[in-house]
Design a protein around this motif. Sequence first.
Motif, short mmCIF file in Angstrom:
data_model
loop_
_atom_site.label_atom_id
_atom_site.label_comp_id
_atom_site.label_asym_id
_atom_site.label_seq_id
_atom_site.Cartn_x
_atom_site.Cartn_y
_atom_site.Cartn_z
N GLY A 37 0.83 -1.20 0.00
CA GLY A 37 0.00 0.00 0.00
C GLY A 37 0.86 1.25 0.00
N ALA A 38 1.96 1.20 0.76
CA ALA A 38 2.90 2.33 0.78
C ALA A 38 3.54 2.54 -0.59
N VAL A 39 3.78 1.46 -1.31
CA VAL A 39 4.31 1.57 -2.67
C VAL A 39 3.31 2.28 -3.57
N GLY A 40 2.03 1.91 -3.45
CA GLY A 40 0.98 2.57 -4.24
C GLY A 40 0.88 4.05 -3.93
N VAL A 41 0.98 4.41 -2.65
CA VAL A 41 0.93 5.81 -2.24
C VAL A 41 2.12 6.56 -2.84
N THR A 42 3.30 5.96 -2.76
CA THR A 42 4.51 6.59 -3.28
C THR A 42 4.43 6.78 -4.79
N LYS A 43 3.91 5.79 -5.49
CA LYS A 43 3.73 5.90 -6.95
C LYS A 43 2.83 7.07 -7.29
N SER A 44 1.71 7.17 -6.60
CA SER A 44 0.76 8.25 -6.85
C SER A 44 1.38 9.61 -6.52
N LEU A 45 2.10 9.68 -5.42
CA LEU A 45 2.76 10.93 -5.03
C LEU A 45 3.78 11.37 -6.08
N ALA A 46 4.55 10.42 -6.59
CA ALA A 46 5.55 10.75 -7.61
C ALA A 46 4.88 11.26 -8.90
N GLU A 47 3.80 10.60 -9.31
CA GLU A 47 3.09 11.03 -10.51
C GLU A 47 2.51 12.43 -10.35
#
Length: 148
Positions: A37-47
């Motif tokens: 879930g933290a990976v998904g959050v980080t991906k979204s934040l980077a985008e």
Amino acid sequence: MPSSTFSGTVSSPKLSVAIDMGHPFLNLTVDGFLKIGAVGVTKSLAEDTYKAIDKGSLSKSNIEHALKKMCKEGVYWGSVAGVYVGTEYGIERIRGTRDWKNAMLAGAVTGAVVSAVSSKGKDKVVVDAITGGAIATASKFLNDHYFY
């Protein structure tokens, strides 16, 4: 003749969070949910950071949209990971062995469940089950260094 060498190691950061839910199945499922879930959050934040920099502006609306998207992505990725980890653990307990077949079956089940929840039709569920099984199996082989 002078020579120079470069030496070093690259390692990934490790984050260990201990949450005891009282059962290994729940512990693994929650751990998978939180980490991926933290990976998904980080991906979204980077985008969204890239989009804001590209536009050259940032507004309250953009920030609210980014936060909602981060939460949605985190829950989605975490849920998929939780289903996969929990299913793999269950299959391992049923079969009594830990091998690539558990990953393949868990990936197939996870792919099918995620696709079925998305209501994409019977054929898409089958294709996603095959894809999930293939990705999980490949990941297991690479992770366990079968190719070395």
